[in-house]
Design a protein around this motif. Structure first.
Motif, PDB file in Angstrom:
ATOM      1  N   GLU A 123       1.659 -14.312  43.815  1.00  0.00           N
ATOM      2  CA  GLU A 123       0.755 -15.211  44.510  1.00  0.00           C
ATOM      3  C   GLU A 123      -0.427 -15.610  43.627  1.00  0.00           C
ATOM      4  O   GLU A 123      -1.036 -14.767  42.966  1.00  0.00           O
ATOM      5  CB  GLU A 123       0.242 -14.557  45.793  1.00  0.00           C
ATOM      6  CG  GLU A 123      -0.534 -15.496  46.680  1.00  0.00           C
ATOM      7  CD  GLU A 123      -0.933 -14.872  48.006  1.00  0.00           C
ATOM      8  OE1 GLU A 123      -1.748 -15.500  48.700  1.00  0.00           O
ATOM      9  OE2 GLU A 123      -0.464 -13.779  48.338  1.00  0.00           O
ATOM     10  N   ASP A 124      -0.719 -16.899  43.591  1.00  0.00           N
ATOM     11  CA  ASP A 124      -1.818 -17.478  42.818  1.00  0.00           C
ATOM     12  C   ASP A 124      -1.675 -17.289  41.309  1.00  0.00           C
ATOM     13  O   ASP A 124      -2.656 -17.319  40.572  1.00  0.00           O
ATOM     14  CB  ASP A 124      -3.178 -16.918  43.274  1.00  0.00           C
ATOM     15  CG  ASP A 124      -3.494 -17.276  44.713  1.00  0.00           C
ATOM     16  OD1 ASP A 124      -3.082 -18.366  45.157  1.00  0.00           O
ATOM     17  OD2 ASP A 124      -4.142 -16.470  45.394  1.00  0.00           O
ATOM     18  N   LYS A 125      -0.460 -17.082  40.850  1.00  0.00           N
ATOM     19  CA  LYS A 125      -0.183 -16.936  39.413  1.00  0.00           C
ATOM     20  C   LYS A 125       0.971 -17.871  39.035  1.00  0.00           C
ATOM     21  O   LYS A 125       1.636 -18.442  39.886  1.00  0.00           O
ATOM     22  CB  LYS A 125       0.221 -15.489  39.081  1.00  0.00           C
ATOM     23  CG  LYS A 125      -0.809 -14.442  39.430  1.00  0.00           C
ATOM     24  CD  LYS A 125      -1.886 -14.414  38.395  1.00  0.00           C
ATOM     25  CE  LYS A 125      -2.860 -13.278  38.719  1.00  0.00           C
ATOM     26  NZ  LYS A 125      -4.053 -13.350  37.935  1.00  0.00           N
ATOM     27  N   VAL A 126       1.229 -17.977  37.755  1.00  0.00           N
ATOM     28  CA  VAL A 126       2.339 -18.777  37.240  1.00  0.00           C
ATOM     29  C   VAL A 126       3.660 -18.102  37.603  1.00  0.00           C
ATOM     30  O   VAL A 126       3.805 -16.889  37.438  1.00  0.00           O
ATOM     31  CB  VAL A 126       2.221 -18.923  35.701  1.00  0.00           C
ATOM     32  CG1 VAL A 126       3.433 -19.627  35.127  1.00  0.00           C
ATOM     33  CG2 VAL A 126       0.945 -19.651  35.329  1.00  0.00           C
ATOM     34  N   ASN A 127       4.621 -18.887  38.076  1.00  0.00           N
ATOM     35  CA  ASN A 127       5.963 -18.365  38.337  1.00  0.00           C
ATOM     36  C   ASN A 127       6.790 -18.446  37.060  1.00  0.00           C
ATOM     37  O   ASN A 127       6.587 -19.346  36.248  1.00  0.00           O
ATOM     38  CB  ASN A 127       6.648 -19.161  39.445  1.00  0.00           C
ATOM     39  CG  ASN A 127       5.980 -18.988  40.782  1.00  0.00           C
ATOM     40  OD1 ASN A 127       5.107 -18.136  40.948  1.00  0.00           O
ATOM     41  ND2 ASN A 127       6.375 -19.793  41.742  1.00  0.00           N
ATOM     42  N   HIS A 128       7.729 -17.525  36.931  1.00  0.00           N
ATOM     43  CA  HIS A 128       8.608 -17.500  35.760  1.00  0.00           C
ATOM     44  C   HIS A 128      10.048 -17.664  36.231  1.00  0.00           C
ATOM     45  O   HIS A 128      10.656 -16.711  36.719  1.00  0.00           O
ATOM     46  CB  HIS A 128       8.434 -16.204  34.965  1.00  0.00           C
ATOM     47  CG  HIS A 128       7.069 -16.059  34.384  1.00  0.00           C
ATOM     48  ND1 HIS A 128       6.709 -16.647  33.198  1.00  0.00           N
ATOM     49  CD2 HIS A 128       5.963 -15.425  34.838  1.00  0.00           C
ATOM     50  CE1 HIS A 128       5.446 -16.371  32.934  1.00  0.00           C
ATOM     51  NE2 HIS A 128       4.970 -15.632  33.924  1.00  0.00           N
ATOM     52  N   THR A 129      10.583 -18.882  36.059  1.00  0.00           N
ATOM     53  CA  THR A 129      11.946 -19.172  36.504  1.00  0.00           C
ATOM     54  C   THR A 129      12.970 -18.375  35.710  1.00  0.00           C
ATOM     55  O   THR A 129      13.979 -17.946  36.254  1.00  0.00           O
ATOM     56  CB  THR A 129      12.246 -20.680  36.372  1.00  0.00           C
ATOM     57  OG1 THR A 129      11.277 -21.388  37.136  1.00  0.00           O
ATOM     58  CG2 THR A 129      13.634 -21.018  36.873  1.00  0.00           C
ATOM     59  N   LYS A 130      12.706 -18.152  34.435  1.00  0.00           N
ATOM     60  CA  LYS A 130      13.637 -17.406  33.579  1.00  0.00           C
ATOM     61  C   LYS A 130      12.899 -16.239  32.936  1.00  0.00           C
ATOM     62  O   LYS A 130      12.838 -16.123  31.717  1.00  0.00           O
ATOM     63  CB  LYS A 130      14.231 -18.324  32.517  1.00  0.00           C
ATOM     64  CG  LYS A 130      15.042 -19.461  33.094  1.00  0.00           C
ATOM     65  CD  LYS A 130      15.548 -20.388  32.007  1.00  0.00           C
ATOM     66  CE  LYS A 130      16.307 -21.553  32.608  1.00  0.00           C
ATOM     67  NZ  LYS A 130      16.784 -22.487  31.579  1.00  0.00           N
TER      68      LYS A 130
END
Length: 159
Positions: A123-130
């Motif tokens: 939450e409230d951070k960058v997501n990492h798809t890979k």
């Protein structure tokens, strides 16, 4: 006698010409998180084909469906396929923590260009798809694989 021959021929026909069910192998997955700042991470483990298309969700670490929209690509695929996640969800994972879970992998997918994709969302951070991608090969599947985001590493063992 004719009935016995018919049953035998039907059995033989189905063994020779019907597709065989693929073997589902059980794997223990040990996942170690980095010491990032923030709330617990949600992690989605997916089977991805050679063209990068999602085929199946193997496990979700994070119980609240309201947060699944943080996984943009996966959530879009989930909405289209209406995939049921009952029985393949567990707790989210806090920074620096380790979790061990199990899931099944269709062994017919080995050595055919498939990967296991570990996506992370905080939450409230960058997501990492890979965050982690593991080539689904007999050689690579049990190697320790380093993460690129919130996951430090993933290690699978066949059980």
């Amino acid at each position: 006698m004719n009935k016995i021959i018919k049953v035998a021929l039907i059995g033989l026909f189905s063994l020779v010409f019907m597709p065989q069910a693929s073997a589902q192998a059980k794997y223990k997955c040990m996942l170690q998180m980095t010491n990032y700042d923030g709330l617990e991470a949600y992690v989605v483990v997916s089977l991805v084909d050679a063209k990068g298309n999602y085929e199946k969700t193997l496990y979700v670490m994070g119980p609240d469906k309201q947060w699944y929209n943080g996984f943009k690509e996966w959530n879009a695929k989930l909405s289209k396929k209406k995939e049921k996640l009952n029985g393949i969800t567990g707790a989210s994972v806090a920074a620096g923590n380790r979790t061990i879970t199990t899931f099944y992998i269709d062994e017919s997918k080995l050595n055919k260009g498939y990967t296991l994709r570990f996506e992370t969302s905080v939450e409230d951070k960058v997501n990492h798809t890979k965050d982690v991608e593991i080539a689904l090969t007999t050689e690579d599947i049990t190697k320790k694989t380093e993460g690129k985001g919130y996951i430090r590493y993933v290690k699978l063992n066949k059980i």
